[in-house]
Enzyme design. Structure first.
Site, PDB file in Angstrom:
ATOM      1  N   GLU A  16      -4.403-107.180 -44.410  1.00 34.03           N
ATOM      2  CA  GLU A  16      -3.136-107.901 -44.244  1.00 34.03           C
ATOM      3  C   GLU A  16      -2.441-108.145 -45.579  1.00 34.03           C
ATOM      4  OE1 GLU A  16      -5.998-108.782 -42.924  1.00 34.03           O
ATOM      5  OE2 GLU A  16      -5.766-109.148 -40.766  1.00 34.03           O
ATOM      6  N   LYS A 114     -11.749 -99.309 -65.119  1.00 33.98           N
ATOM      7  CA  LYS A 114     -12.824 -99.521 -64.149  1.00 33.98           C
ATOM      8  C   LYS A 114     -13.566-100.801 -64.474  1.00 33.98           C
ATOM      9  CE  LYS A 114     -13.027 -95.511 -62.004  1.00 33.98           C
ATOM     10  NZ  LYS A 114     -12.940 -95.580 -60.579  1.00 33.98           N
ATOM     11  N   ILE A 431      -4.383 -78.300 -60.810  1.00 33.30           N
ATOM     12  CA  ILE A 431      -5.703 -78.897 -60.568  1.00 33.30           C
ATOM     13  C   ILE A 431      -6.112 -78.797 -59.103  1.00 33.30           C
ATOM     14  CG2 ILE A 431      -7.077 -81.000 -60.944  1.00 33.30           C
ATOM     15  CD1 ILE A 431      -6.133 -79.511 -63.499  1.00 33.30           C
ATOM     16  N   SER A 433      -4.404 -79.890 -55.704  1.00 29.82           N
ATOM     17  CA  SER A 433      -3.553 -80.324 -54.595  1.00 29.82           C
ATOM     18  C   SER A 433      -2.083 -80.162 -54.962  1.00 29.82           C
ATOM     19  CB  SER A 433      -3.849 -81.780 -54.255  1.00 29.82           C
ATOM     20  OG  SER A 433      -3.663 -82.601 -55.369  1.00 29.82           O
ATOM     21  N   GLU A 484      -4.629 -77.678 -50.902  1.00 38.25           N
ATOM     22  CA  GLU A 484      -5.453 -78.776 -50.329  1.00 38.25           C
ATOM     23  C   GLU A 484      -4.753 -79.606 -49.248  1.00 38.25           C
ATOM     24  OE1 GLU A 484      -7.484 -81.095 -53.400  1.00 38.25           O
ATOM     25  OE2 GLU A 484      -7.766 -79.321 -54.644  1.00 38.25           O
ATOM     26  N   CYS A 516      -6.810 -99.425 -51.344  1.00 42.21           N
ATOM     27  CA  CYS A 516      -8.171 -99.576 -50.846  1.00 42.21           C
ATOM     28  C   CYS A 516      -8.747 -98.198 -50.536  1.00 42.21           C
ATOM     29  CB  CYS A 516      -8.173-100.389 -49.555  1.00 42.21           C
ATOM     30  SG  CYS A 516      -7.476-102.030 -49.766  1.00 42.21           S
ATOM     31  N   ASP A 599     -14.795 -80.171 -58.767  1.00 38.64           N
ATOM     32  CA  ASP A 599     -14.277 -81.398 -59.386  1.00 38.64           C
ATOM     33  C   ASP A 599     -15.377 -82.429 -59.588  1.00 38.64           C
ATOM     34  OD1 ASP A 599     -11.572 -80.632 -59.518  1.00 38.64           O
ATOM     35  OD2 ASP A 599     -11.263 -81.146 -57.409  1.00 38.64           O
ATOM     36  N   HIS A 695       0.900 -88.975 -62.994  1.00 39.96           N
ATOM     37  CA  HIS A 695       0.925 -90.288 -62.336  1.00 39.96           C
ATOM     38  C   HIS A 695       2.326 -90.865 -62.292  1.00 39.96           C
ATOM     39  CE1 HIS A 695      -3.135 -89.542 -63.842  1.00 39.96           C
ATOM     40  NE2 HIS A 695      -3.484 -90.054 -62.683  1.00 39.96           N
TER      41      HIS A 695
END
Ligand code: GLN
Ligand code: ZN
EC number: 2.1.1.14
Length: 759
Positions: A16, A114, A431, A433, A484, A516, A599, A695
């Site tokens: 949510e 990370k 690369i 896709s 891909e 997520c 990969d 990106h």
């Protein structure tokens, strides 16, 4: 025995918060509506935890984006360029998290990294000479009021000052030491606020303590705590650690004037030994991290209860806790109606873990051997349907050492490949896709929902492949890909086709911000059921005379982005995956695909936190697993690998030992220092450092790409250099992709022209 939680997931049971936040970003809902959603989530979770009998309920573990960013924000660690936008508090916060482009200005987001050895990413706080640390109390006060109104007398959680300083970035001349006094004062203010609010416990998270620490680190840690504890008063302070053990500071930690210490007994290999060897102080409580916050298997009550008994017998005051925040596991099994009960009963997501804490805390005071909860739990560990496949195990056991290495050395292969493919100097490629447009996603959904037939879906994909191959030929790329389009995700696609891997419907885990992921579960012995990619690659190859690159995900990445088994070693699971991918590699090769990319986007991710463990605990088997994938190929078959980051300066020997023929990686945002290290380490593999950042929707100019290539050529021999973007293009739009690739090919042409006759 009392129970405690370190933190809870916060995206909401059905994500949510993610949806509300994204709506807010698109200005479809107001700030009040967003806050109402957040409040509802907090309320639901607090009440659930209270109902489950948790004694130490975390307050302030919620975040709109990231906890460390929240802390930085509350401590006024907000670089000027964001303050100058003069946005509302919440919008400034989001600007730090994801950048801002609009009427108020144009700023990029703070860096994202990370979080330790997890797949969660935190926002890196940034200090500079203008940073003025000050504790803004409003937000925390409001959260505390909210909890109180629900009769939750929680334990307030906040990132610890040591971890905060260690994970931050310092711009210009500034360094951590400059902010010591300011930070201590701010944490003293935090402590004072909690005393005024009559809060009983403050949990300061210090996971950084599980690293290899230097003397300076330890001194910094001690200075910070001596400072902040001087204002402690009534408040009880828990210093919490996780993701490993604290062998480098155990004694300093136990000597602090604090009231509780949280130790991880799941990942902390030496936690038990430390407690036994040095003892645990009688005036403190040990928050025993025993319910795994990172994996989804049921706790083994037998061994947990034995450990608790043992610690109790040493006279240690215990509170039972999770090993880390439950942020890293999904919400609830309740949403998994398609997962058969025989599997489900083996899993505990966040809600089920509340039950485990409760069970253990009750069982310890009883003669638990006859308790049905205990018996049901023990039955799980002998009942693993469809888990063991003797064929897989026999095959793995029979693999000779020679299979972990290609028989022909790289130099010889390189020659053979140059002759076989006859590619131009500076070969261009991508690369893998190509843009996953709305159309592609809608078709996949329609197929999944049974609205279009398999044949229709396949035809659609074939059309997409055909267009993509033609596009690449028109652009003049040298090594082509099929795009891909058949893949939702680079791990899920393979997981769904492999024996031994299970999938969930709604078991989402936060990766960063509103993003997520749904990690597969490695349930049993893994093997390839049938070919997974061959028909697509063969079809694509039939459309062109240029080499078509086969595209696979490597075993280490599949494992690192899954929930691994606990009944066999991670190493063994990875080797099983390697055999399955090896079968696919050989199948592709037999079907005429002679360039194959495997990969390993996530190779660096599970590198142990302690450098001393890097090889023995990880690389010593992860790298051979990768080699097992391609060791059976002919010398002309060219193996590429791709990594999503350039932060592997420190493990170059290991990357070299992968023995790939070509390696592509992200480099456009780094200053190419990786290329210096490659040179220093006599790296001979051909390399394709990404020439532009995928990106961002920005289209790089020919000049920019040319400039990047020129710089690379200062460090890489011309015959070793490939030209490619940073990463896959699936998140980009079609227009910008075409324009960018056109520029990429043009820049390469200019470079070839200048280098004519040199090689
Ligand atoms: N082949 C994958 C792609 O192009 C690689 C993605 C990745 O590195 N994360 O999408
Ligand atoms: Zn990548």
């Amino acid at each position: 025995m009392k129970t405690s939680l370190i933190g809870y997931p916060r995206v909401g049971r059905l994500r949510e918060l993610k949806f509300a936040t994204e709506k807010y970003f698109r200005q479809e809902i107001t700030v009040d509506e967003l806050e109402a959603t957040a409040q509802a989530i907090r309320k639901d979770q607090w009440l659930k935890q209270a109902q489950a009998g948790i004694d130490f309920i975390p307050v302030n573990d919620f975040s709109y984006y990231d906890n460390l960013l929240d802390a930085a924000f509350q401590l006024n660690i907000i670089p000027k360029r964001y303050q100058e936008l003069e946005l509302s508090d919440l919008d400034t916060y989001f600007a730090l998290a994801k950048g801002y482009q609009g009427p108020a200005g144009d700023v990029k987001a703070l860096a994202m990294k990370k979080w330790f050895n997890t797949n969660y990413h935190y926002i890196v706080p940034e200090f500079d000479k203008d940073t003025e640390i000050r504790f803004h109390t409003e937000r925390l006060k409001a959260i505390i009021e909210e909890a109180k109104a629900l009769k939750i007398s929680g334990k307030v959680v906040f990132p610890g000052p040591f971890t905060l300083l260690k994970l931050s970035r310092y711009r210009g001349q500034s360094q951590a030491q400059d902010f010591l006094t300011g930070l201590i004062t701010a944490y003293q203010d935090l402590v004072k606020l909690l005393n005024t609010e009559a809060i009983q416990w403050l949990q300061l998270d210090e996971p950084y303590l599980v690293h290899d620490l230097t003397h300076e680190d330890i001194k910094l840690f001690k200075d910070l705590y001596q400072g902040l504890l001087s204002q402690k008063d009534q408040l009880k302070v828990l210093v919490n650690t996780y993701f490993g053990d604290v062998r480098d500071v155990y004694q300093e930690l136990t000597n602090l004037a604090i009231d509780g210490i949280g130790l991880d007994f799941i990942e902390g290999k030496k936690s038990q030994e430390l407690v036994e060897h040095y003892g645990f102080p009688k005036d403190k409580t040990l928050f025993l991290g025993l319910v795994n916050g990172k994996n989804i298997w049921r706790n083994n009550y037998q061994s947990s209860l034995a450990l608790i008994k043992d610690l109790k017998s040493q006279g240690i005051d215990l509170v039972l806790s999770t090993s880390c925040s439950l942020l890293h596991v999904p919400y609830s099994l309740e949403n998994e109606s398609a997962l058969a009960e025989k599997y489900q009963k083996h899993f505990a997501f966040a809600e089920e873990k509340l039950g485990e804490l409760n069970d253990l805390s009750q069982l310890i005071d009883t003669d638990f051997h006859n308790d049905p909860r205990f018996q049901a739990n023990q039955a799980l560990f002998t009942d693993r349907p469809d888990s063991y496949d003797p064929k897989v195990q026999e095959r793995l056991a029979a693999i000779p050492q020679t299979a972990y290495q290609r028989s022909i050395p790289f130099d010889e292969r390189e020659k053979a490949q140059k002759a076989f493919f006859n590619l131009p100097l500076f070969p261009t490629t991508t690369i893998g896709s190509f843009p996953q447009t709305k159309e592609v996603k809608l078709k996949r959904k329609a197929f999944k929902n049974g609205e279009i037939s398999q044949a229709d879906y396949q035809n659609f994909l074939k059309e997409k492949i055909k267009d993509t191959v033609h596009l690449q030929e028109e652009l003049g790329l040298d090594v082509l890909v099929h795009g891909e389009f058949e893949r939702n995700d680079m791990v899920e696609y393979f997981g769904e086709q492999l024996n031994g891997v299970l999938f969930t419907e709604k078991a989402w885990v936060q990766s960063y911000g509103t993003r997520c992921v749904k990690p597969p579960i490695i349930w049993g012995d893994v093997s390839r059921a049938q070919s997974m990619t061959v028909s697509w690659s063969v079809y694509a190859q039939s459309l062109t005379r240029k080499p078509m690159k086969g595209m696979l995900t490597g075993p280490v990445t599949i494992l690192n982005w899954s929930f691994p088994r606990e009944d066999i070693s991670v190493k063994e699971s990875t080797l099983q995956l390697a055999l399955a991918i090896r079968d696919e590699v050989l199948d592709l090769e037999a079907n005429g695909i002679r360039i194959i990319q495997v990969d390993e986007a996530a190779l660096r991710e599970k590198l142990p936190l302690r450098q001393s463990d890097w090889y023995t605990e990880y690389l010593d088997w992860a790298i051979p697993a990768f080699r097992l994938v391609h060791s059976g190929c002919h010398k002309e078959t060219q193996i590429h690998t791709h990594m999503c980051y350039s932060e592997f300066t420190d493990i170059i020997p290991a990357i070299d030992a992968m023995d790939a023929d070509v390696i592509t990686f992200e480099a456009s945002r780094s200053n190419l220092e990786i290329l210096d290290s490659l040179k220093e380490n006599h790296f001979t593999t051909e390399v394709g450092p990404g020439v532009y950042d995928i990106h961002s929707p920005r289209i790089p100019s020919v000049g920019e790409i040319k400039e990047a290539l020129d710089k690379m050529l200062e460090k890489v021999k011309p015959e070793k250099l490939w030209v490619n973007p940073d990463c896959g293009l699936k998140t980009r739009g079609e227009k910008e992709t075409q324009a960018s690739l056109k520029h990429l090919v043009q820049a390469t042409k200019e470079l070839r022209h200048e280098n004519q006759g040199i090689v």
